[in-house]
Design an enzyme around this catalytic site. Structure first.
Site, PDB file in Angstrom:
ATOM      1  N   GLU A 290     -20.648 -37.657 -91.084  1.00  0.00           N
ATOM      2  CA  GLU A 290     -21.428 -36.788 -91.967  1.00  0.00           C
ATOM      3  C   GLU A 290     -20.736 -36.602 -93.316  1.00  0.00           C
ATOM      4  OE1 GLU A 290     -22.054 -33.249 -89.540  1.00  0.00           O
ATOM      5  OE2 GLU A 290     -23.919 -34.129 -88.825  1.00  0.00           O
ATOM      6  N   ASP A 364     -26.467 -34.602 -80.443  1.00  0.00           N
ATOM      7  CA  ASP A 364     -25.863 -33.498 -81.197  1.00  0.00           C
ATOM      8  C   ASP A 364     -26.297 -32.146 -80.662  1.00  0.00           C
ATOM      9  OD1 ASP A 364     -24.791 -31.784 -83.010  1.00  0.00           O
ATOM     10  OD2 ASP A 364     -25.935 -32.483 -84.735  1.00  0.00           O
ATOM     11  N   GLU A 392     -27.116 -23.141 -82.249  1.00  0.00           N
ATOM     12  CA  GLU A 392     -27.704 -23.841 -83.396  1.00  0.00           C
ATOM     13  C   GLU A 392     -29.114 -24.350 -83.107  1.00  0.00           C
ATOM     14  OE1 GLU A 392     -25.381 -27.094 -84.944  1.00  0.00           O
ATOM     15  OE2 GLU A 392     -26.964 -27.709 -86.307  1.00  0.00           O
TER      16      GLU A 392
HETATM   17  C1  BDP Z   1     -24.061 -30.471 -86.199  1.00  0.00           C
HETATM   18  C2  BDP Z   1     -24.205 -29.349 -87.176  1.00  0.00           C
HETATM   19  C3  BDP Z   1     -23.301 -29.511 -88.369  1.00  0.00           C
HETATM   20  C4  BDP Z   1     -21.869 -29.767 -87.908  1.00  0.00           C
HETATM   21  C5  BDP Z   1     -21.846 -30.954 -86.972  1.00  0.00           C
HETATM   22  C6  BDP Z   1     -20.486 -31.228 -86.352  1.00  0.00           C
HETATM   23  O1  BDP Z   1     -25.539 -29.294 -87.619  1.00  0.00           O
HETATM   24  O2  BDP Z   1     -23.408 -28.361 -89.153  1.00  0.00           O
HETATM   25  O3  BDP Z   1     -21.040 -29.978 -89.003  1.00  0.00           O
HETATM   26  O4  BDP Z   1     -22.711 -30.713 -85.896  1.00  0.00           O
HETATM   27  O5  BDP Z   1     -20.356 -31.027 -85.153  1.00  0.00           O
HETATM   28  O6  BDP Z   1     -24.707 -30.091 -85.023  1.00  0.00           O
HETATM   29  O7  BDP Z   1     -19.569 -31.652 -87.026  1.00  0.00           O
END
Ligand code: BDP
Length: 708
Positions: A290, A364, A392
């Site tokens: 990311e 996720d 989340e």
């Molecule tokens: C996702 C979230 C994000 C996190 C990412 C992570 O949306 O905000 O940074 O996981 O685990 O679920 O790094």
């Protein structure tokens, strides 16, 4: 727990010094409530049984940890039974292994002895005794032996330097960076008590999307001050680190893990940290994911990256927790496959003090995912399990969703690697591959709200993570009952109302949001509502349409051999079960298969009808809880009663939005009528497509990793 801001008499009330049933309770004390036990006979029996308490440690020397155990026992016994225990300290002469976290509790003839392999173990034993009293369990002729199954039991906070929390729904960050290190908020100690009461022994106070400022001398002093508060409670501090820190902080030309200057920079940084925090746990790293920098930026592997940091902390006894949550912009056939593809070739290439931290499922933290295929697939590497306590994708703090059943589903899943019976729990506790470095982590749901977690029922998830980290074999029902009794009291009416709600809640949330294996169909940014129509985000795999693949023919992601073959990453026993429609459980149907709308389900109904009825069933469950909760008026304090009543009413509203938006959207493809049991939608589809969530901290995208 008492608040520093409370007047003295309220503080006394919070400690249970008054025996009447308070009509207001803000939930601050979490499960560590020491209100007077109503049953006089039981109080007398407890009082007699605990007249003398002996703490037996390997040295017999008083320490801040022994003092913490002493204070906790004194407060608990005063509050629960109104007695002043006599507590003595001695050197242990039993078979509890020294240095270990194992403890024994023995009670006979008015003396209870808590023996531990370390001072921390004695503190754990003290909390275990207190829990028994809170649960009104018998303690005559008590013999208890207990030890944690996993060695590092951690909370991962996603707290930012500016006080916001990524995916946090309970106010601002607990860490008052501007005030530290000079001013210590008494809440830090209560936080450490809560962790120790569950046996949690590690914390990463800052976000995995890390800010380089945290590695500067000024911030390291602030973190050291937190570590000082946590230390007596056995909680070690770990830090995240931005992989490119040698460039951004050290002004080096690159952060290549094989570059001698980079190696030296990290060694020096580790020295600097350990000089301030001698028991620093190590680093938790998110790299090449990311948008975060990482070793691949320099054409090196995750192993090269992890080993660099592992070598820096190894001389001090530190570890590196390297996250496997990776996916890059080059989406090949299926994002679900990426972590396995990148990490399995690296098995055996990590240093001994590296553990690879794997999310429970391959996408996720969706409300339901099959277990991650990496579990069982990297026998030479210790693997940690990472779950999300913060909700989340499960309603934030505005919905009840007790997550123990979700985590149990994963812990109990059989990977069949290398043989049947190799559950995820046994992979992560080191039992299968004989690893001693074992880790479990939960992404915290804490914040500055008085009740810590955003609503009165959400601490159940913090509690559940801690208890499962200690012992993954506990059942969801045991945990739900323990937490309810400790938090709301032992009145059977209360227990019999709340426990079933907790246990049913995760399935209900799934039903009204992402049933039958649907996943990642949430709204952009805030993730708290429906957005199955979203198809315009810059990366294909950020779009819900990528995951549900609805079209005139049907719905679902084909991950069998005719599709992405993500199933090929599992052991043949697992893959064949999920590949075959005759054996694939309904709950994973659309995760692994693309099926026609009129596909005949086990129930005899069409897939379309089942989808619609699951959405309806979710709402019916919430309405059922609203009714049963209303029967508790007067049985619990008004403050928590009313707050939870409002919570459930909001949940019913949000559930309806999910149902009406998703079913009407999918109906545009299915072109089939809704079943008669299904309530008429309140608004047309277009209304839901235009809904925008109000601004909240949770509704803002990640500071450093913009994503959907
Ligand atoms: C996702 C979230 C994000 C996190 C990412 C992570 O949306 O905000 O940074 O996981 O685990 O679920 O790094």
């Amino acid at each position: 727990m008492t608040s520093p801001r409370l007047p003295v008499w309220l503080g006394a009330l919070a400690l249970g010094l008054f025996s009447f049933n308070a009509r207001a309770d803000d939930g601050y004390r979490l499960w560590l409530r020491y209100d007077r036990i109503a049953d006089e006979k039981l109080r007398a029996a407890y009082s007699a049984a605990t007249a003398k308490l002996v703490l037996a440690t390997p040295t017999g020397v008083d320490s801040s940890t022994v003092a913490a155990a002493h204070d906790e026992l004194t407060a608990a016994l005063r509050g629960l039974i109104g007695s002043e225990p006599t507590i003595t300290l001695t050197k242990s002469a039993t078979d509890v292994p020294p240095g270990a976290e194992a403890f024994a509790i023995q009670g006979r003839n008015g003396t209870v002895t808590i023996t531990g392999g370390s001072d921390i173990a004695v503190l754990y034993g003290a909390f275990a005794l207190v829990r028994r009293l809170q649960l009104n369990q018998p303690i005559d002729d008590l013999v208890v032996h207990d030890a944690p199954k996993i060695s590092r039991r951690m909370l991962n906070h996603w707290d930012n330097l500016n006080g916001t929390i990524e995916r946090g729904y309970a106010g601002r960050s607990l860490w008052q960076w501007d005030d530290l290190p000079g001013k210590i908020d008494p809440r830090y100690r209560d936080y450490a008590r809560a962790l120790a009461s569950l046996g949690l022994n590690g914390t990463v106070p800052i976000n995995v999307n890390s800010n380089i400022q945290f590695l500067t001398p000024g911030y390291l002093k602030k973190i050291a001050a937190l570590a000082d508060v946590f230390r007596p409670y056995g909680v070690r501090v770990f830090l995240t680190a931005r992989y490119s820190s040698p460039v951004e902080l050290g002004k080096l030309p690159n952060a290549d893990p094989l570059d001698p200057a980079v190696i030296k920079w990290w060694h020096d940084k580790a020295e600097e940290i350990y000089a301030l925090i001698p028991d620093f746990g190590g680093f938790l790293i998110k790299a090449n994911s990311e948008g975060q920098p990482g070793p691949q930026t320099y054409h090196r592997t995750h192993a090269d990256g992890a080993n660099l940091l592992a070598d820096a902390v190894a001389p001090h006894g530190g570890i590196v927790i390297w996250r496997a949550f990776v996916y890059d912009a080059d989406v090949k056939d299926d994002r679900a496959k990426q972590a396995y593809t990148e990490f399995t070739p690296l098995d055996g290439k990590f240093r001994d003090n590296v553990v690879v931290q794997v999310k429970n499922g391959p996408i996720d933290f969706m409300p339901r995912e099959p277990f991650h295929p990496l579990f069982g697939a990297m026998p030479k590497t210790p693997l940690a399990l990472e779950v999300q306590i913060t909700q989340e994708y499960n309603g934030g703090s505005s919905e009840l969703c007790f997550l123990a059943p979700m985590w149990k589903e994963v812990l109990d899943a059989d990977t069949f690697r290398p043989q049947p019976g190799s559950t995820v729990a046994r992979v992560i506790d080191g039992g299968i591959d004989h690893h001693t470095l074992t880790v479990i982590a939960g992404v915290a749901n804490t914040g500055t709200d008085r009740n810590w977690c955003g609503n009165q029922l959400a601490p159940a998830n913090w509690y559940a993570l801690g208890r499962l980290a200690w012992n993954p074999a506990l059942t969801s029902a045991q945990i739900a009952e323990e937490w309810t009794r400790q938090t709301f009291g032992n009145d059977s009416r209360v227990v019999q109302t709340i426990v079933p709600m907790l246990l049913a809640s995760r399935e209900a949330v799934l039903n009204y949001s992402m049933p039958l294996g649907l996943h990642h169909i949430m709204a952009t940014n805030h993730h708290q509502g429906p957005g199955p129509w979203v198809d315009s985000l810059s990366r294909a795999d950020w779009n819900p349409t990528y995951y549900h693949r609805a079209d005139a023919q049907g719905v679902g992601f084909d991950r069998t051999a005719t599709g992405s073959n993500a199933l090929g990453q599992y052991a043949p026993e697992v893959a064949s079960r999920w590949a075959d429609l005759a054996t694939c459980p309904d709950e994973f149907l659309l995760w692994f298969h693309h099926l026609p709308w009129d596909y005949k389900m086990r129930s005899g109904k069409t897939l379309w009808a089942e989808i619609a009825l699951h959405y309806q069933a979710g709402i019916d469950s919430v309405r059922g809880w609203e009714k049963s909760w209303s029967t508790l008026r007067g049985a619990i304090d008004d403050e928590r009663f009313i707050a939870t009543q409002k919570l459930l009413s909001r949940q019913e509203h949000e559930a309806r939005i999910w149902r009406d938006a998703c079913t009407q959207y999918f109906a545009t493809f299915a072109k089939l009528p809704l079943p008669s049991e299904y309530e008429k939608p309140e608004h047309p589809l277009d209304f839901y497509r235009k809904l925008r969530a109000p601004f909240t901290a949770a509704n803002t995208p990640s500071v450093s990793a913009p994503k959907p």
